[in-house]
Motif scaffolding. Structure first.
Motif, short mmCIF file in Angstrom:
data_model
loop_
_atom_site.label_atom_id
_atom_site.label_comp_id
_atom_site.label_asym_id
_atom_site.label_seq_id
_atom_site.Cartn_x
_atom_site.Cartn_y
_atom_site.Cartn_z
N GLY A 148 0.80 -1.21 0.00
CA GLY A 148 0.00 0.00 0.00
C GLY A 148 0.83 1.26 0.00
O GLY A 148 0.40 2.31 0.51
N ALA A 163 -3.71 1.63 -1.61
CA ALA A 163 -4.34 1.73 -0.29
C ALA A 163 -5.84 1.93 -0.39
O ALA A 163 -6.62 1.39 0.42
CB ALA A 163 -3.69 2.87 0.51
N THR A 187 -2.48 -0.77 4.52
CA THR A 187 -1.04 -0.94 4.38
C THR A 187 -0.58 -2.17 5.16
O THR A 187 -1.28 -2.67 6.05
CB THR A 187 -0.26 0.28 4.90
OG1 THR A 187 -0.52 0.45 6.30
CG2 THR A 187 -0.65 1.54 4.14
N ASP A 231 3.52 -3.66 6.55
CA ASP A 231 4.96 -3.43 6.47
C ASP A 231 5.68 -4.69 6.04
O ASP A 231 5.11 -5.78 5.94
CB ASP A 231 5.51 -2.92 7.81
CG ASP A 231 5.31 -3.93 8.94
OD1 ASP A 231 4.79 -5.03 8.67
OD2 ASP A 231 5.69 -3.61 10.08
#
Length: 561
Positions: free
Chosen positions: A165, A181, A192, A194
């Motif tokens: 995202g 997103a 999103t 990570d």
């Protein structure tokens, strides 16, 4: 595997071309195998608890930089930032977006590679990719930018950035292009995600874009070979060819399996034909130059000499189509291995009570590149022999009294279908230019760290174009052969074509009418017939009438409604 919408379960070892096509082309639902899920969790637990400390040994892509920076340690508190930066830095793609089906295949192949449990990627990453596939969220990925070594870095990074995202990443969702997103929010998913230790290096290593292009192209080439066998049969019927050359006794004298299989398939399609016989060849067609119209449909008097044997494009067809089948068998073996392999670096191996991290080179795409060079070569030659048969059909010097250009009436006022044949020749010429080897074209990259590259992504992307051109060339042969059959039918109705040939002829005519009056807007006819070739509708009609083209072998699934 049943209908194209059946669930496909990825376990890292059993994915085949039909399963991949179902995911990529027909949006089949997909999930991770339960055994793979538990293994991934166990491996990742070990990585998180034992390997992500500043005292851990140097492990490429875990706690070191990449490429020439392989010896630079990344502190534990900088790993997430490093992994995110790696995705940004590798997103060096350019060109038009990849086709949606190629990107979907690429995502599915990446998940399947992770399912083998050699990558150490977090389960959250796998589930995110699965959610994108199941919700129809497809990253916009630039077509060009990979050298096919150290993985398809650019396309995989663009895929991964969309998965994360990242603000500048785009996806296609429900027919619209939008920021990634926004699509995740619209689908009810977190906007999103990570990337942590090893996630980014696992995501972007491996020639998965190359493999996605390659698997789709090889699948389509195998489908096309069946259609080309049918177009060959139609040309043989149209030209009242001599069939003795396809006798199994002849094939057994030279035991190439592909050649023999093609001849057997051809005999099945032509079974029952009276058109390809000496009595039919003695019949005079009304389009013969200087023929008294009252003699049309009657035997030559005196009889013309027996045909004995035909030109190479007819008589030697098994010897040209056959190598395509044999090559596809080899190519499919390579791609099946690639589809069920771990291709990133480093790899994680269970070792006693722990795990070992080992660097290697499975990201190198030479197997795919060489297989795609072979695919381009054999499909180009398949298209070339189809085009030579098309050329015979429009040339009155070679077509045994069919009208020049296959013009039904008013030659001069009408131009006929010679232009259609010429277009096929143009595509063959394009393919000839495209089929020069890509796998031996190597230049060093990244400061000579990547000092031998495979060029696999271009090789596979190029082969997709070659197959698409050949699909049109086969459609052209079908268009011309069925036109020839229509023009001769009044004079040869007493000599029926084979059951399979009849089914193919009828399938063509159900969508594309014969050109029996004024010249038609032929580009639409070509495209309509090409869609039938690509969709497999003609081969399914033939198989319903005369049995499988390739018994106990490949089947193309029907396009779902």
């Amino acid at each position: 595997m049943g209908t194209p919408r059946d669930l496909v379960v990825l376990d890292g070892g059993d994915l085949d071309s039909h399963g991949l096509i179902a995911i990529a082309r027909f949006n089949a639902p997909v999930q991770l195998a339960a055994t793979s899920r538990s293994l991934l969790q166990a491996t990742r637990h070990y990585i998180d608890s034992r390997l992500l400390t500043d005292s851990a040994p140097l492990m490429y892509g875990f706690n070191t930089g990449v490429g020439a920076l392989k010896s630079v340690r990344i502190d534990a508190d900088q790993v997430v930032e490093f992994q995110t930066n790696l995705i940004r830095a590798a997103s060096a793609g350019t060109g038009e977006p990849m086709p949606v089906e190629v990107v979907r295949a690429m995502m599915a192949l990446r998940v399947n590679a992770f399912a083998s449990n050699y990558s150490g990627v977090r389960l959250e990453i796998v589930d995110r990719l699965l959610a994108m596939l199941n919700h129809g969220i497809t990253p916009l990925v630039a077509t060009k930018g990979s050298v096919g070594a150290s993985g398809d870095l650019a396309p995989l990074a663009m895929m991964s950035g969309a998965m994360m995202g990242l603000p500048r990443s785009k996806v296609e969702y429900k027919g619209q292009v939008m920021p990634a997103a926004d699509a995740f929010r619209a689908a009810g998913l977190p906007s999103t995600i990570d990337v942590q230790a090893k996630d980014a290096t696992a995501l972007i290593n491996g020639t998965t874009a190359s493999l996605a292009y390659a698997a789709l192209a090889a699948y389509d080439a195998r489908c096309l070979l069946g259609e080309a066998t049918i177009s060959l049969a139609l040309s043989l019927e149209a030209l009242r060819a001599e069939l003795s050359c396809f006798d199994d006794r002849v094939m057994l004298a030279r035991l190439h399996p592909g050649q023999r299989a093609v001849a057997a398939s051809l005999r099945g399609v032509l079974h029952g034909t009276q058109r390809c016989t000496e009595p039919a060849r003695q019949v005079r067609l009304r389009s013969a130059a200087g023929l008294d119209a009252t003699l049309a449909g009657t035997p030559h008097a005196p009889p013309i000499a027996p045909r004995i044997q035909d030109a190479y494009s007819l008589r030697c067809a098994p010897q040209v189509h056959g190598p395509v089948l044999d090559a596809l068998d080899y190519i499919d073996t390579i791609l099946a291995t690639e589809m069920n392999s771990a291709t990133d670096n480093p790899l994680i191996f269970r070792e006693g009570d722990g795990y070992a991290v080992v660097s290697g080179g499975h990201f190198h795409g030479q197997y795919i590149a060489q297989a795609m060079d072979l695919l381009a070569l054999v499909v180009t030659d398949l298209a070339a022999i189809c085009d030579r048969r098309s050329a015979r059909l429009v040339d009155p010097a070679c077509s045994f009294d069919l009208p020049g250009g296959l013009i039904a009436e008013r030659a001069g006022v009408n131009t006929g279908l010679a232009g259609v044949q010429s277009m096929g020749t143009a595509l063959v010429l394009e393919n000839m230019g495209l089929c020069s080897p890509a796998s031996v074209t190597s230049l060093p990259a990244k400061g000579n760290t990547e000092d031998h590259i495979s060029n696999s992504c271009f090789a596979a992307r190029r082969s997709r174009t070659v197959v698409q051109n050949a699909q049109t060339v086969v459609a052209v042969e079908m268009l011309l052969a069925t036109q020839a059959l229509d023009l001769a039918e009044r004079d040869l109705a007493a000599f029926p074509v084979g059951a399979g040939s009849r089914a193919a002829w009828q399938a063509v005519r159900a969508h594309v009418p014969a050109s029996l009056g004024s010249d038609r807007w032929v580009c639409e006819d070509i495209e309509a017939l090409r869609e039938l070739v690509v969709g497999g509708e003609i081969s399914r009609a033939v198989e319903a009438a005369s049995g499988p083209l390739w018994p106990n072998a490949f089947k193309q699934p029907a396009v779902p409604g």
